[in-house]
Design a protein around this motif. Structure first.
Motif, PDB file in Angstrom:
ATOM      1  N   ASN A  63       0.830  -1.175  -0.084  1.00  0.00           N
ATOM      2  CA  ASN A  63      -0.140   0.112   0.035  1.00  0.00           C
ATOM      3  C   ASN A  63       0.962   1.004   0.019  1.00  0.00           C
ATOM      4  O   ASN A  63       2.195   1.216   0.109  1.00  0.00           O
ATOM      5  N   PHE A  91       1.481   3.585   2.160  1.00  0.00           N
ATOM      6  CA  PHE A  91       2.247   3.832   3.375  1.00  0.00           C
ATOM      7  C   PHE A  91       3.476   2.998   3.431  1.00  0.00           C
ATOM      8  O   PHE A  91       4.193   3.272   4.325  1.00  0.00           O
ATOM      9  N   ASP A  92       3.279   1.778   3.049  1.00  0.00           N
ATOM     10  CA  ASP A  92       4.402   0.607   3.262  1.00  0.00           C
ATOM     11  C   ASP A  92       4.148  -0.332   1.974  1.00  0.00           C
ATOM     12  O   ASP A  92       3.317  -1.261   2.111  1.00  0.00           O
ATOM     13  N   GLU A  99       1.067  -1.657   8.415  1.00  0.00           N
ATOM     14  CA  GLU A  99       1.400  -0.437   7.541  1.00  0.00           C
ATOM     15  C   GLU A  99       2.929  -0.076   7.808  1.00  0.00           C
ATOM     16  O   GLU A  99       3.112   0.906   7.492  1.00  0.00           O
ATOM     17  N   GLY A 100       3.565  -1.150   8.497  1.00  0.00           N
ATOM     18  CA  GLY A 100       4.840  -0.887   8.665  1.00  0.00           C
ATOM     19  C   GLY A 100       5.385  -0.228   9.951  1.00  0.00           C
ATOM     20  O   GLY A 100       6.511  -1.207  10.326  1.00  0.00           O
ATOM     21  N   SER A 135       6.954  -2.212   0.950  1.00  0.00           N
ATOM     22  CA  SER A 135       7.600  -3.211   1.015  1.00  0.00           C
ATOM     23  C   SER A 135       7.199  -4.083   2.336  1.00  0.00           C
ATOM     24  O   SER A 135       6.205  -3.785   3.217  1.00  0.00           O
ATOM     25  N   ASP A 171       7.889  -6.102   5.876  1.00  0.00           N
ATOM     26  CA  ASP A 171       9.009  -6.128   6.677  1.00  0.00           C
ATOM     27  C   ASP A 171       8.899  -6.856   7.781  1.00  0.00           C
ATOM     28  O   ASP A 171       7.866  -7.509   7.982  1.00  0.00           O
TER      29      ASP A 171
END
Lengths: 167, 444
Positions: B270, B272-273, B327-328, B275, B277
């Motif tokens: 998305n 906002f993130d 979202e990260g 990648s 993680d």
């Protein structure tokens, strides 16, 4: 019914812009298009007396910014404390302001401010907004930082949230 | 760490159980029963865009009596118990971490009389319409109806109208034998009891217990308030996020089924993130080693950074814990004294949730990040949600967008929001503490 302005926009200061700039969805930011700045927030409350010494009230939060040369509209994006999803929700406005109803209730006069502030605390913890400039070709500037909806600090300047694109 | 999504590995699994059908018929009428073959993706062979996703830690009892519409997200350790009566979850709804949905309660004559006022039969189960949010730690006990019926047009706050935003049941709230009409909701730790119908356009205030129809309809009685445009905007945003999570977790699972278990990746994908993680241990500054441990009994997802080692986490953590940085993040978690059953951490990307050392987390604690009203003079942006050292968060307490200074404590089933607690401050049990003051009691 009476309307009152509970927080005035006072100081005029450009906001600090985080170094990490996000793009507005899939739209390529237009480098020449100015980014909205000099944001101000204020609350507007309408009150109406009802039976039994109670007051029915509704409160709006208004975000304003200076007009940007070349802008034909402004893109208003919202995200929540639960995340922003694939893309933030968005709408466009033509004037450099956005207004949303943020609280409402029926209270004893002495409890109105407490009730209002309590609601605003929850809203400001959950909902955020940012603004980008758009021109007639549909190009957009980079968006502003995120601001908590419903929050008004004494200076009338919204506080950018520490949200940034992930590295 | 960053890995790229691989192409779809869609197994052509025969769909079994309930009324499940293929994803080529994604209408609101199509439902899927989360039998073993339809977990975690329901229906098993559906495309990510229409799939419902149940986290593998979610508990499903009597799955053939459970019906999920498309695009439902069921988060870690949520429980769907249809042993007494059926459960229908509508499209684009979500059942968040540690939520309990129970089809029916224990038979009780007094309760049955109250239910009869609403025309609800004890055995008629739980039914939700589309876009229903059951937020972290909330509970629905059947029979109950949430947002059932046609979508209605509501004011958009800008002079026009917009489709309603469903129903929102906030953190730790409870619906017990009640009806929530479309465009209504419950605030944090609110409750609505048997035989009560919450009308469209109203939301129960934080901590309030609505037990009569009059309380549900009359704001002058102090239990409900009108829904406002900001509520609807928030609800719509949460629905979109969770629809995205159903899709992205389905993709994450298809890429590798072990990705959605234990300590593991966030789904990424998305704005906002982008990648994926992994959590880290041995440093709450995220400088320690990354960990991927699908066998770990709790769910720890994405950029969560622990000061404790993995062995220490195993020792200090109870079960059913969901630390979810979908979202990260990153957010840093200092040394844990004890973390009780059902603790939930959730933070939006970059909101910088940080907790100190020697913190005690009671059972069912919810910690939610967010920038506080105070400005960092150096950066000009909001200061992060911060929980200091030697803090005690009692069972069922909720903290978000706040500073909890060293040695402070938050009482059982209390909420702290938008506040700064002083050193050693004690927030008593069962209060709503907002903007540095007591907003009201938790009435139940």
């Amino acid at each position: 019914m009476r309307t009152r302005l509970t927080a005035a926009a006072v100081a005029v200061a450009a906001l600090v812009v985080p170094a990490c700039v996000e793009t507005a969805g899939e739209v390529t930011p237009a480098a020449s298009l100015g980014r909205p700045a000099e944001f101000r927030v204020a609350l507007h409350t309408e009150e109406e007396s009802t039976a039994g010494e109670l007051v029915t009230w509704r409160t709006w939060w208004e975000l304003t910014w200076t007009s940007v040369p070349g802008a034909t509209s402004y893109v208003v994006e919202t995200a929540t404390s639960e995340g922003g999803g694939d893309r933030p929700r968005e709408r466009t406005v033509e004037q450099p302001k956005w207004r949303i109803e943020v609280a409402a209730g029926t209270s004893a006069p002495a409890a109105l401010e407490r009730d209002q502030q309590g609601q605003l605390a929850f809203t400001a913890a959950q909902l955020f907004v940012r603004i980008a400039t758009a021109d007639q070709d549909g190009r957009r500037s980079a968006p502003s930082p995120w601001f908590p909806v419903g929050e008004v600090l004494p200076e009338g300047v919204p506080v950018p949230q520490p949200l940034s694109a992930h590295p | 760490m960053r890995i790229l999504a691989t192409p779809l590995l869609v197994a052509l699994v025969a769909v079994a159980g309930g009324s499940a059908v293929g994803a080529d018929e994604p209408t609101a009428d199509v439902t899927c029963s989360p039998t073993s073959i339809n977990r975690p993706v329901c229906p098993a062979a559906s495309e990510p865009e229409t799939a419902s996703f149940l986290d593998p830690t979610s508990v499903v009892i009597a799955p053939r009596r459970i019906h999920l519409a498309p695009q439902v997200y069921v988060a870690p350790f949520a429980a769907l118990d249809a042993s007494r009566a059926s459960i229908h979850i509508g499209p684009e709804s979500n059942v968040q971490d540690n939520v309990a949905v129970v089809g029916g309660g224990a038979p009780d004559r007094q309760r049955a009389r109250a239910l009869a006022r609403l025309g609800l039969d004890e055995g008629s189960g739980v039914e939700t319409g589309e876009r229903v949010i059951l937020a972290h730690g909330s509970r629905v006990i059947g029979p109950a109806r949430l947002a059932v019926g046609e979508v209605i047009q509501v004011p958009d706050g800008e002079g026009g109208t917009t489709p309603d935003s469903g129903v929102f049941v906030s953190f730790g709230a409870e619906v017990d034998g009640a009806i929530l009409e479309r465009d209504s909701g419950l605030s944090a730790l609110a409750r609505i009891g048997p035989g009560v119908r919450l009308p469209s356009g109203f939301i129960v205030l934080p901590g309030k217990n609505v037990t009569t129809q009059a309380e549900a309809e009359d704001p002058a009685l102090g239990k409900v308030r009108p829904i406002v445009a900001a509520d609807r905007e928030f609800n719509a945003g949460v629905v979109e996020v969770n629809v995205g999570l159903a899709r992205e977790y389905t993709q994450l699972y298809r890429d590798d089924p072990t990705n959605v278990r234990g300590i593991n990746y966030d789904p990424g994908g998305n704005e906002f993130d982008e990648s994926r993680d992994l959590p880290t241990v041995e440093s709450d500054l995220c400088t320690g080693p990354q960990v991927r441990e699908p066998q770990f009994p709790n769910r720890v997802i994405g950029d969560a950074c622990f000061a404790d080692s993995l062995a220490e986490l195993r020792d200090k953590m109870s079960r059913s814990i969901s630390i979810r940085a979908d979202e990260g993040g990153p957010f840093g978690i200092g040394t844990i004294t004890r973390m009780g059953r059902g603790v939930i951490f959730h933070a939006l990307e970059g909101t910088d949730l940080r907790t100190g050392d020697n913190v005690t987390y009671g059972a069912g604690v919810i910690v939610h990040g967010g920038g506080r009203p105070q400005v960092n003079p150096t950066t000009g942006i909001a200061t992060p949600t911060l929980i200091g050292d030697n803090v005690v968060l009692a069972d069922g307490s909720i903290v978000f967008r706040s500073l909890v200074r060293n040695g402070a404590s938050v009482g059982t089933r209390s909420v702290v929001v938008g506040s700064e607690l002083t050193l050693g401050q004690v927030i008593p049990d069962r209060v709503i503490y907002a903007n540095d003051g007591v907003f009201g009691p938790v009435e139940w």
